[in-house]
Design a protein around this motif. Structure first.
Motif, PDB file in Angstrom:
ATOM      1  N   GLY A 195      -7.475   6.599  -4.495  1.00 62.01           N
ATOM      2  CA  GLY A 195      -7.937   6.119  -5.791  1.00 62.01           C
ATOM      3  C   GLY A 195      -7.082   6.557  -6.958  1.00 62.01           C
ATOM      4  O   GLY A 195      -7.220   6.043  -8.061  1.00 62.01           O
ATOM      5  N   SER A 196      -6.171   7.501  -6.722  1.00 65.22           N
ATOM      6  CA  SER A 196      -5.270   7.910  -7.800  1.00 65.22           C
ATOM      7  C   SER A 196      -4.017   7.039  -7.769  1.00 65.22           C
ATOM      8  O   SER A 196      -3.902   6.125  -6.957  1.00 65.22           O
ATOM      9  CB  SER A 196      -4.929   9.399  -7.672  1.00 65.22           C
ATOM     10  N   LYS A 197      -3.093   7.291  -8.667  1.00 64.55           N
ATOM     11  CA  LYS A 197      -1.872   6.485  -8.780  1.00 64.55           C
ATOM     12  C   LYS A 197      -0.639   7.333  -8.469  1.00 64.55           C
ATOM     13  O   LYS A 197      -0.629   8.534  -8.695  1.00 64.55           O
ATOM     14  CB  LYS A 197      -1.724   5.938 -10.201  1.00 64.55           C
ATOM     15  N   TYR A 249       1.570   2.787  -8.411  1.00 61.20           N
ATOM     16  CA  TYR A 249       0.909   2.211  -7.231  1.00 61.20           C
ATOM     17  C   TYR A 249      -0.391   2.951  -6.947  1.00 61.20           C
ATOM     18  O   TYR A 249      -0.458   4.169  -7.078  1.00 61.20           O
ATOM     19  CB  TYR A 249       1.799   2.339  -5.984  1.00 61.20           C
ATOM     20  N   ASP A 250      -1.407   2.212  -6.524  1.00 57.12           N
ATOM     21  CA  ASP A 250      -2.644   2.844  -6.095  1.00 57.12           C
ATOM     22  C   ASP A 250      -2.417   3.535  -4.761  1.00 57.12           C
ATOM     23  O   ASP A 250      -1.680   3.038  -3.916  1.00 57.12           O
ATOM     24  CB  ASP A 250      -3.755   1.799  -5.910  1.00 57.12           C
ATOM     25  N   TYR A 297       0.835  -1.203   0.000  1.00 62.08           N
ATOM     26  CA  TYR A 297       0.000   0.000   0.000  1.00 62.08           C
ATOM     27  C   TYR A 297       0.867   1.250   0.000  1.00 62.08           C
ATOM     28  O   TYR A 297       1.942   1.272   0.591  1.00 62.08           O
ATOM     29  CB  TYR A 297      -0.860   0.079   1.280  1.00 62.08           C
ATOM     30  N   PHE A 339      -4.144   4.726  -1.286  1.00 65.82           N
ATOM     31  CA  PHE A 339      -5.275   4.383  -0.448  1.00 65.82           C
ATOM     32  C   PHE A 339      -5.380   5.355   0.718  1.00 65.82           C
ATOM     33  O   PHE A 339      -4.377   5.848   1.209  1.00 65.82           O
ATOM     34  CB  PHE A 339      -5.121   2.970   0.136  1.00 65.82           C
TER      35      PHE A 339
END
Length: 123
Positions: A66-68, A72-73, A56, A75
């Motif tokens: 929700g963005s990158k 990587y996402d 994470y 959170f």
């Protein structure tokens, strides 16, 4: 004048050793703070073929959820997600104390502040 934060070579080993222990235990690590300081840790992990340990990337700014970030996402840090990680690296120098207090309040174990492992240099 710009201040750069550089990981001290002796400490680089310590950070990578923590990550290696996470690999051995099949647990992932979390980076908390998706800003420019996050690059320091990601770069070190990439240099040592350990980028797959990042489970994470958290940021307390709900608008970033929700963005990158570098693939990587991102959170929002919920207690449930934080409990799933083996170690949390606070990858923010600006908000390190505030994030640390938040994680302590949630009883998160194995928290490491990047500010404890970097030194300032002037460019």
């Amino acid at each position: 004048m710009r201040i750069l934060f550089v990981i001290i070579p002796a400490v680089r080993y310590f950070i990578l050793r923590i990550c290696w222990n996470c690999l051995e235990d099949w647990g992932g690590i979390a980076l908390f703070g998706a800003g420019s300081d996050c690059n320091l840790l990601l770069n070190e992990l990439y240099k040592n073929d350990m980028e797959n340990l990042v489970a994470y990337i958290f940021d307390k700014d709900i608008n970033r959820a929700g963005s990158k970030y570098r693939g990587y996402d991102i959170f929002y840090p919920t207690k449930l997600k934080l409990e799933k990680t083996k170690a949390v690296f606070i990858s923010s120098t600006r908000f390190a104390e505030e994030i640390y207090a938040y994680l302590t309040e949630l009883n998160v174990k194995s928290v490491y502040k990047i500010t404890d492992y970097v030194t300032e240099t002037e460019e």
